[in-house]
Motif scaffolding. Structure first.
Motif, PDB file in Angstrom:
ATOM      1  N   SER A  50      12.620  42.928  29.411  1.00  0.00           N
ATOM      2  CA  SER A  50      13.959  42.382  29.244  1.00  0.00           C
ATOM      3  C   SER A  50      14.618  42.923  27.982  1.00  0.00           C
ATOM      4  CB  SER A  50      13.867  40.854  29.169  1.00  0.00           C
ATOM      5  OG  SER A  50      15.134  40.282  29.084  1.00  0.00           O
ATOM      6  N   LEU A  51      15.759  43.568  28.172  1.00  0.00           N
ATOM      7  CA  LEU A  51      16.582  44.042  27.076  1.00  0.00           C
ATOM      8  C   LEU A  51      17.755  43.081  26.964  1.00  0.00           C
ATOM      9  CD1 LEU A  51      16.994  46.423  25.065  1.00  0.00           C
ATOM     10  CD2 LEU A  51      18.481  47.421  26.800  1.00  0.00           C
ATOM     11  N   ARG A  52      17.878  42.446  25.813  1.00  0.00           N
ATOM     12  CA  ARG A  52      18.901  41.409  25.650  1.00  0.00           C
ATOM     13  C   ARG A  52      19.931  41.830  24.617  1.00  0.00           C
ATOM     14  NH1 ARG A  52      15.063  36.003  25.998  1.00  0.00           N
ATOM     15  NH2 ARG A  52      14.059  36.647  27.947  1.00  0.00           N
ATOM     16  N   GLY A  53      21.196  41.809  25.040  1.00  0.00           N
ATOM     17  CA  GLY A  53      22.300  42.077  24.129  1.00  0.00           C
ATOM     18  C   GLY A  53      22.708  40.774  23.462  1.00  0.00           C
ATOM     19  N   ILE A  54      22.722  40.786  22.137  1.00  0.00           N
ATOM     20  CA  ILE A  54      22.980  39.589  21.341  1.00  0.00           C
ATOM     21  C   ILE A  54      24.213  39.798  20.477  1.00  0.00           C
ATOM     22  CG2 ILE A  54      22.015  38.049  19.570  1.00  0.00           C
ATOM     23  CD1 ILE A  54      20.341  38.052  22.137  1.00  0.00           C
ATOM     24  N   CYS A  55      25.069  38.795  20.433  1.00  0.00           N
ATOM     25  CA  CYS A  55      26.220  38.778  19.531  1.00  0.00           C
ATOM     26  C   CYS A  55      25.998  37.597  18.585  1.00  0.00           C
ATOM     27  CB  CYS A  55      27.514  38.630  20.323  1.00  0.00           C
ATOM     28  SG  CYS A  55      28.984  38.866  19.326  1.00  0.00           S
ATOM     29  N   ARG A  56      25.464  37.865  17.420  1.00  0.00           N
ATOM     30  CA  ARG A  56      25.024  36.808  16.502  1.00  0.00           C
ATOM     31  C   ARG A  56      26.160  35.905  16.014  1.00  0.00           C
ATOM     32  NH1 ARG A  56      19.826  36.894  17.003  1.00  0.00           N
ATOM     33  NH2 ARG A  56      18.743  38.854  16.742  1.00  0.00           N
ATOM     34  N   ASP A  57      27.381  36.385  16.064  1.00  0.00           N
ATOM     35  CA  ASP A  57      28.512  35.562  15.621  1.00  0.00           C
ATOM     36  C   ASP A  57      28.751  34.379  16.545  1.00  0.00           C
ATOM     37  OD1 ASP A  57      28.894  37.213  13.472  1.00  0.00           O
ATOM     38  OD2 ASP A  57      30.441  38.415  14.450  1.00  0.00           O
ATOM     39  N   ARG A  58      28.200  34.437  17.711  1.00  0.00           N
ATOM     40  CA  ARG A  58      28.386  33.369  18.693  1.00  0.00           C
ATOM     41  C   ARG A  58      27.167  32.442  18.608  1.00  0.00           C
ATOM     42  NH1 ARG A  58      29.721  34.614  24.964  1.00  0.00           N
ATOM     43  NH2 ARG A  58      28.324  33.081  25.803  1.00  0.00           N
ATOM     44  N   ALA A  59      27.262  31.470  17.766  1.00  0.00           N
ATOM     45  CA  ALA A  59      26.117  30.622  17.442  1.00  0.00           C
ATOM     46  C   ALA A  59      25.603  29.817  18.633  1.00  0.00           C
ATOM     47  CB  ALA A  59      26.469  29.686  16.291  1.00  0.00           C
ATOM     48  N   SER A  60      26.495  29.303  19.469  1.00  0.00           N
ATOM     49  CA  SER A  60      26.057  28.422  20.546  1.00  0.00           C
ATOM     50  C   SER A  60      25.317  29.171  21.653  1.00  0.00           C
ATOM     51  CB  SER A  60      27.243  27.667  21.142  1.00  0.00           C
ATOM     52  OG  SER A  60      28.148  28.571  21.748  1.00  0.00           O
ATOM     53  N   ARG A  61      25.693  30.413  21.912  1.00  0.00           N
ATOM     54  CA  ARG A  61      25.081  31.212  22.975  1.00  0.00           C
ATOM     55  C   ARG A  61      25.188  32.689  22.606  1.00  0.00           C
ATOM     56  NH1 ARG A  61      27.687  29.496  28.501  1.00  0.00           N
ATOM     57  NH2 ARG A  61      28.874  31.324  27.951  1.00  0.00           N
ATOM     58  N   PRO A  62      24.303  33.175  21.749  1.00  0.00           N
ATOM     59  CA  PRO A  62      24.467  34.554  21.281  1.00  0.00           C
ATOM     60  C   PRO A  62      24.209  35.637  22.329  1.00  0.00           C
ATOM     61  CG  PRO A  62      22.476  33.576  20.376  1.00  0.00           C
ATOM     62  CD  PRO A  62      23.210  32.483  21.096  1.00  0.00           C
ATOM     63  N   LEU A  63      23.445  35.329  23.375  1.00  0.00           N
ATOM     64  CA  LEU A  63      23.155  36.314  24.416  1.00  0.00           C
ATOM     65  C   LEU A  63      24.421  36.606  25.225  1.00  0.00           C
ATOM     66  CD1 LEU A  63      20.833  37.814  26.081  1.00  0.00           C
ATOM     67  CD2 LEU A  63      20.966  35.825  27.583  1.00  0.00           C
ATOM     68  N   PHE A  64      24.718  37.894  25.461  1.00  0.00           N
ATOM     69  CA  PHE A  64      25.855  38.202  26.329  1.00  0.00           C
ATOM     70  C   PHE A  64      25.458  39.036  27.544  1.00  0.00           C
ATOM     71  CE2 PHE A  64      25.984  41.632  23.216  1.00  0.00           C
ATOM     72  CZ  PHE A  64      26.261  42.753  23.965  1.00  0.00           C
TER      73      PHE A  64
END
Length: 135
Positions: A50-64
């Motif tokens: 699993s390769l997961r793209g993360i947007c850390r600025d989105r605290a509630s759900r960082p996975l996109f």
């Protein structure tokens, strides 16, 4: 560390699954190129990678985006998003209730080298990243 794991995974990819490999590399490169996005790699040999793209600025759900390589022969890809983060105008995806970390997901399967499917999924990645960036 994540980069080295993914590079090793790609290098050791079985020759019988080249279409999935090309798609995985294209999606990996796309997510790598997004500013403020980071990657996590979770290996479960025999099940999935699993390769997961993360947007850390989105605290509630960082996975996109989650790009899963299903460890079959041949391997195939399942690319999943939170259902509310993307559109599916051509109805190519499958709704998976509670299927993305406990929330409703929209998943797209890629099991052959079809550029139109890959392009369609790449547009969904851009959508999901935009939704994550403004959330």
């Amino acid at each position: 560390m994540e980069q080295q794991q993914v590079e090793s995974f790609v290098r050791d990819w079985p020759a019988s699954s080249t279409a999935g490999k090309e798609g995985f590399i294209a999606l990996w490169q796309q997510v790598q190129g997004l500013s403020d996005a980071t990657l996590e790699f979770h290996a479960r040999p025999g099940v999935s990678y699993s390769l997961r793209g993360i947007c850390r600025d989105r605290a509630s759900r960082p996975l996109f985006v989650m790009v899963d390589v299903i460890d079959d022969d041949p391997r195939w890809l399942s690319v999943c998003f939170y259902g509310e983060d993307v559109t599916d105008p051509e109805q190519r995806g499958d709704l998976v209730p509670g299927g993305l970390l406990g929330e409703d997901g929209l998943c797209f399967d890629i099991d052959e080298a079809d550029p139109s499917v890959l392009d369609y999924v790449r547009r969904r990645i851009d959508e999901a990243y935009a939704a994550a960036s403004i959330a």
